[in-house]
Design an enzyme around this catalytic site. Structure first.
Site, PDB file in Angstrom:
ATOM      1  CG  ASP A  16      -1.686   1.057   1.358  1.00  8.67           C
ATOM      2  OD1 ASP A  16      -2.930   1.106   0.740  1.00  8.67           O
ATOM      3  OD2 ASP A  16      -1.420   2.246   1.942  1.00  8.67           O
ATOM      4  CE1 TYR A  33       0.501   7.722   2.912  1.00 11.08           C
ATOM      5  CE2 TYR A  33       0.741   5.184   2.309  1.00 11.08           C
ATOM      6  CZ  TYR A  33      -0.013   6.450   2.837  1.00 11.08           C
ATOM      7  OH  TYR A  33      -1.315   5.965   3.363  1.00 11.08           O
ATOM      8  CE  LYS A  85      -4.132   4.459   0.583  1.00 10.04           C
ATOM      9  NZ  LYS A  85      -2.473   4.486   1.016  1.00 10.04           N
ATOM     10  CG  HIS A 113      -4.914   9.854   0.712  1.00  9.96           C
ATOM     11  ND1 HIS A 113      -3.509   9.498   0.651  1.00  9.96           N
ATOM     12  CD2 HIS A 113      -5.099   8.994   1.941  1.00  9.96           C
ATOM     13  CE1 HIS A 113      -2.926   9.101   1.447  1.00  9.96           C
ATOM     14  NE2 HIS A 113      -3.825   8.664   2.315  1.00  9.96           N
TER      15      HIS A 113
HETATM   16  P1  NDP Z   1       0.141   0.793  11.963  1.00 10.29           P
HETATM   17  O1  NDP Z   1      -1.323   0.578  12.786  1.00 10.29           O
HETATM   18  O2  NDP Z   1      -0.036  -0.053  10.935  1.00 10.29           O
HETATM   19  O3  NDP Z   1       1.211   0.947  12.924  1.00 10.29           O
HETATM   20  C1  NDP Z   1       2.484   1.120  12.468  1.00 10.29           C
HETATM   21  C2  NDP Z   1       3.226   1.589  13.522  1.00 10.29           C
HETATM   22  O4  NDP Z   1       3.401   0.445  14.366  1.00 10.29           O
HETATM   23  C3  NDP Z   1       4.702   1.877  13.268  1.00 10.29           C
HETATM   24  O5  NDP Z   1       5.091   2.649  14.157  1.00 10.29           O
HETATM   25  C4  NDP Z   1       5.413   0.456  13.404  1.00 10.29           C
HETATM   26  O6  NDP Z   1       6.860   0.753  13.629  1.00 10.29           O
HETATM   27  C5  NDP Z   1       4.689  -0.169  14.580  1.00 10.29           C
HETATM   28  N1  NDP Z   1       4.659  -1.612  14.473  1.00 10.29           N
HETATM   29  C6  NDP Z   1       4.554  -2.323  13.575  1.00 10.29           C
HETATM   30  N2  NDP Z   1       4.606  -3.607  13.760  1.00 10.29           N
HETATM   31  C7  NDP Z   1       4.733  -3.636  14.926  1.00 10.29           C
HETATM   32  C8  NDP Z   1       4.884  -4.879  16.041  1.00 10.29           C
HETATM   33  N3  NDP Z   1       4.723  -6.187  15.371  1.00 10.29           N
HETATM   34  N4  NDP Z   1       4.984  -4.604  17.037  1.00 10.29           N
HETATM   35  C9  NDP Z   1       5.144  -3.245  17.767  1.00 10.29           C
HETATM   36  N5  NDP Z   1       4.890  -2.286  16.831  1.00 10.29           N
HETATM   37  C10 NDP Z   1       4.676  -2.309  15.602  1.00 10.29           C
HETATM   38  O7  NDP Z   1      -0.381   2.389  11.378  1.00 10.29           O
HETATM   39  P2  NDP Z   1      -0.174   2.866   9.755  1.00 10.29           P
HETATM   40  O8  NDP Z   1      -0.653   4.223  10.021  1.00 10.29           O
HETATM   41  O9  NDP Z   1       1.196   2.836   9.198  1.00 10.29           O
HETATM   42  O10 NDP Z   1      -1.420   2.181   8.819  1.00 10.29           O
HETATM   43  C11 NDP Z   1      -0.975   1.070   8.360  1.00 10.29           C
HETATM   44  C12 NDP Z   1      -0.802   1.737   6.809  1.00 10.29           C
HETATM   45  O11 NDP Z   1      -2.071   1.982   6.228  1.00 10.29           O
HETATM   46  C13 NDP Z   1       0.087   2.836   6.511  1.00 10.29           C
HETATM   47  O12 NDP Z   1       1.414   2.598   6.429  1.00 10.29           O
HETATM   48  C14 NDP Z   1      -0.503   3.206   5.128  1.00 10.29           C
HETATM   49  O13 NDP Z   1       0.037   2.471   3.860  1.00 10.29           O
HETATM   50  C15 NDP Z   1      -2.174   3.156   5.307  1.00 10.29           C
HETATM   51  N6  NDP Z   1      -2.574   4.194   5.826  1.00 10.29           N
HETATM   52  C16 NDP Z   1      -3.497   4.790   4.997  1.00 10.29           C
HETATM   53  C17 NDP Z   1      -4.003   6.095   5.547  1.00 10.29           C
HETATM   54  C18 NDP Z   1      -5.024   6.656   4.876  1.00 10.29           C
HETATM   55  O14 NDP Z   1      -5.535   7.794   5.144  1.00 10.29           O
HETATM   56  N7  NDP Z   1      -5.551   6.012   3.683  1.00 10.29           N
HETATM   57  C19 NDP Z   1      -3.812   6.741   6.892  1.00 10.29           C
HETATM   58  C20 NDP Z   1      -2.569   6.191   7.543  1.00 10.29           C
HETATM   59  C21 NDP Z   1      -2.080   4.987   7.087  1.00 10.29           C
HETATM   60  P3  NDP Z   1       8.082   0.050  12.757  1.00 10.29           P
HETATM   61  O15 NDP Z   1       7.993   0.827  11.603  1.00 10.29           O
HETATM   62  O16 NDP Z   1       9.165   0.742  13.455  1.00 10.29           O
HETATM   63  O17 NDP Z   1       8.059  -1.386  13.018  1.00 10.29           O
END
Ligand code: NDP
Length: 280
Positions: free
Chosen positions: A51, A56, A81, A116
């Site tokens: 995604d 981004y 998006k 988006h």
């Molecule tokens: P997530 O809920 O996926 O959380 C990501 C965070 O959790 C990062 O800080 C990551 O850190 C940490 N993390 C990941 N795996 C673990 C684990 N196993 N244990 C502990 N911590 C963990 O949030 P996102 O906002 O990134 O949502 C996922 C995706 O959705 C985005 O990356 C994006 O592609 C999409 N998105 C879409 C939006 C929209 O408006 N359409 C808005 C926001 C996101 P680290 O990388 O350091 O592991």
């Protein structure tokens, strides 16, 4: 309830017949060499869905990772998006933004292209541009993101193509069940962003006990719950061990009682912006 999702490559069939993996890699706040490495680890671990979005700033590296993986393009599902500024500028800017996305990815198509955010007064015009892109087969499916029920109602009055997907914030503290029900009723596939509450899921200590029963982490329980609710999960991580752990969801199943217990954790708590009140 979805219990038959067996591997990282298991797909759901969208309302136009396109198959989309239930599970993928999120990439917000991951850039450059870091996102490229993350995508490669994920693809090696069996992820087949990535995604991304214009905003981004990582489409170039994601395109590179896909090509360098050696996995055929048609076996990987790519979502991008359309950013809000382009909606505000109008249809020509939207079309150019899409052309530029394909150029950065160095791909002939994306599997899914989303609006988006529901920019007020602009998203219906933008949808017509997405319909053109879809007709041209440059996006195999089109959809929306951060649309609430009233946005979808408004869009469906005029849309020729029903959105295939709605990607929204979704996790045990924000389940928005009426929105999920609406999506099911209208054949719009629900997809979760922030499934780990952007890292805050570890504070939901009620998940620890359920995890212990299955020898799984809080994160794995939250992701499995989302899948069984019928939502596509795209957890983001740039850390190899987490990328692997987040995909270890297919060797256990939450019982109806556990699903209900997690469902009861909903507090309507957002970690991201409210789609009815954003200023970007
Ligand atoms: P997530 O809920 O996926 O959380 C990501 C965070 O959790 C990062 O800080 C990551 O850190 C940490 N993390 C990941 N795996 C673990 C684990 N196993 N244990 C502990 N911590 C963990 O949030 P996102 O906002 O990134 O949502 C996922 C995706 O959705 C985005 O990356 C994006 O592609 C999409 N998105 C879409 C939006 C929209 O408006 N359409 C808005 C926001 C996101 P680290 O990388 O350091 O592991």
């Amino acid at each position: 309830m979805q219990n038959n999702i067996a591997t990282t490559t298991t797909t759901t069939t969208l309302n136009n017949g396109v198959k989309m993996p239930w599970f993928g890699l999120g990439t917000w706040q991951a850039r450059g060499g870091e996102v490229k490495a993350a995508c490669k680890w994920a693809l090696t671990a069996g992820y087949r869905h990535i995604d991304t979005a214009f905003i981004y700033g990582n489409e170039i590296e994601i395109g590179e990772a896909v090509r360098e993986s050696g996995i055929p393009r048609d076996q990987i599902f790519i979502t991008s998006k359309l950013w809000n500024d382009f909606l505000r500028k109008g249809p020509d800017a939207c079309m150019k933004a899409f052309d530029d996305t394909l150029q950065r990815l160095k791909m002939e198509y994306v599997d899914l292209y989303l609006i988006h955010w529901p920019v007020p007064g602009k998203f219906k015009d933008a949808w017509r541009t997405l319909e053109r892109i879809y007709e041209e087969k440059r996006a195999h499916a089109i959809g929306v993101s951060n649309f609430m029920v009233h946005h979808l109602d408004d869009l469906l009055k005029e849309a020729k193509v029903i959105p295939a997907v709605n990607q929204v914030e979704f996790h045990p503290r924000l389940s928005q069940q009426p929105l999920l029900d609406y999506c099911v009723k209208h054949t719009i596939q629900h997809e979760a962003w922030g499934p780990l509450m952007q890292g805050q899921i570890s504070q939901v200590v009620e998940l620890i006990e359920i995890g212990a029963t299955h020898r799984k982490s809080i994160e794995q329980v939250a992701l499995r719950w989302g899948l069984q609710k019928g939502s596509i999960m795209i957890p983001k991580s740039t850390k190899k061990e987490r990328i692997l752990a987040n995909a270890s969801l297919f060797d256990f199943e939450l019982s109806p009682i556990e699903m209900a217990r997690i469902g009861a954790l909903d507090q309507g708590k957002r970690v991201g912006p409210n789609p009815d009140d954003f200023s970007f």
